[in-house]
Design an enzyme around this catalytic site. Sequence first.
Site, mmCIF file in Angstrom:
data_model
loop_
_atom_site.group_PDB
_atom_site.id
_atom_site.type_symbol
_atom_site.label_atom_id
_atom_site.label_comp_id
_atom_site.label_asym_id
_atom_site.label_seq_id
_atom_site.Cartn_x
_atom_site.Cartn_y
_atom_site.Cartn_z
ATOM 1 N N PHE A 1 -8.921 25.496 -24.270
ATOM 2 C CA PHE A 1 -8.408 24.130 -24.291
ATOM 3 C C PHE A 1 -8.450 23.607 -22.868
ATOM 4 O O PHE A 1 -7.717 24.067 -21.996
ATOM 5 C CB PHE A 1 -6.983 24.037 -24.828
ATOM 6 N N ASP B 1 -9.445 27.024 -14.637
ATOM 7 C CA ASP B 1 -8.586 25.939 -15.099
ATOM 8 C C ASP B 1 -7.147 26.427 -15.043
ATOM 9 O O ASP B 1 -6.667 27.117 -15.936
ATOM 10 C CB ASP B 1 -8.973 25.540 -16.527
ATOM 11 N N LYS C 1 -0.962 18.603 -14.133
ATOM 12 C CA LYS C 1 0.381 18.740 -14.686
ATOM 13 C C LYS C 1 1.458 18.863 -13.620
ATOM 14 O O LYS C 1 1.926 17.875 -13.094
ATOM 15 C CB LYS C 1 0.417 19.890 -15.686
#
Length: 415
Positions: free
Chosen positions: A149, A234, A263
């Site tokens: 994801f 990531d 984030k």
Amino acid sequence: MTSASSSTTTTQQHAIDVENEHAAHNYSPLPVVVASGDGAWVTDVDGRRYLDCLAAYSAVNFGHSNPVLLDAAREQLDRITLTSRAFHNDKLGPFVERLGALAGKDMVLPMNTGAEAVESGIKVARAWGYRVKGVAADQANIIVAAGNFHGRTTTIVSFSDDPVARNDFGPFTPGFRSVPYGDAEALASAIDENTVAVLIEPIQGEAGIIVPPADYLPAVRELCTVNNVLLIADEIQSGLGRTGATFACDLVGVVPDLYLLGKALGGGIIPVSAVVGDSDVLGVLRPGEHGSTFGGNPLAAAVGLAVVELLETGEMQERARMLGARLHEELSRLVGHGIVAVRGAGLWAGIDVDPGLATGREVCERLMERGLLAKDTHGSTIRLAPPLVIDPADVDWAVAQLEAVLQELRAGSPS
């Protein structure tokens, strides 16, 4: 700790109804309407408190209303918030210098959202492949992992194997090869002369906090080095303290060529993301080839710098490491008592509920009634990722609520 009531009040229902009528239905939220937050706790419109064990998918690593981060934002709000990259601003340089140093790199490409960081990393890898490695035009390929994801843009869903993310959004972007996660041999077999990068999550978040074998990332690093391929990590969810280290890659001693961050980099205040690497890779970008009106804006840079300063002391990482050990020790007691398996690192846990007992959504709904907010994924898996500022007693309380829900389910009692 105050448990939430089981009923949805008129005030909450009205807010939910208005949102459902006018906001696109791209999420299916739990029926709680949050109005404020402090530390690891949030309060709904009726004044009921909940322990936030999602932390906005790790975007709120440092807690709601963190005073250090709010002070940085307020100070910058009174000065200037946006200049665009058409001009220099006095906050961007210090931010990228300190972020690069935190990662042991010398260059940063600032963006806004995590998906933008991934898209940027893809573009950088392709440009590097053509301009440095010498791959023939339009032949570059990037290897990704099954179950990944990385976001939901058109390019990113092109290499997703989640039908919810992919169905009805084609045609898809070519140039990606997917191999099983955790299988270094499969990855080795997929590399050819046109491979420019391996894009990987050090720990797969959305898939259910999947931790690969300890030798996997070191093997991927070696394969990338030997084959002159970029390793892109990531760390948008796993980075910036979540796993008990600055980056999840640190847990196994691996240094990627590019870090993708987001984030928590914005402190839960403003979207901030970045691609972090050395100039021999990021330096392939030329003026006009990539950009963002808001990327690197003074407000984002001020908040991002304050986040970096929080991480430079190591206190947040140590807190996640110590409290994470406590969390996982407590969760391990529940295996065989309604829980099939527990995975994770630091203050990050993927918990597989016995599918014969309940779905992950059902467990999260029952937890919400008890005053704890968590998120399900993929059937009967739930995730816990509280802010790193959570109190030790609240960690214990969170596990106690999960244990009580499991006992209720096993006894067949209603919520």
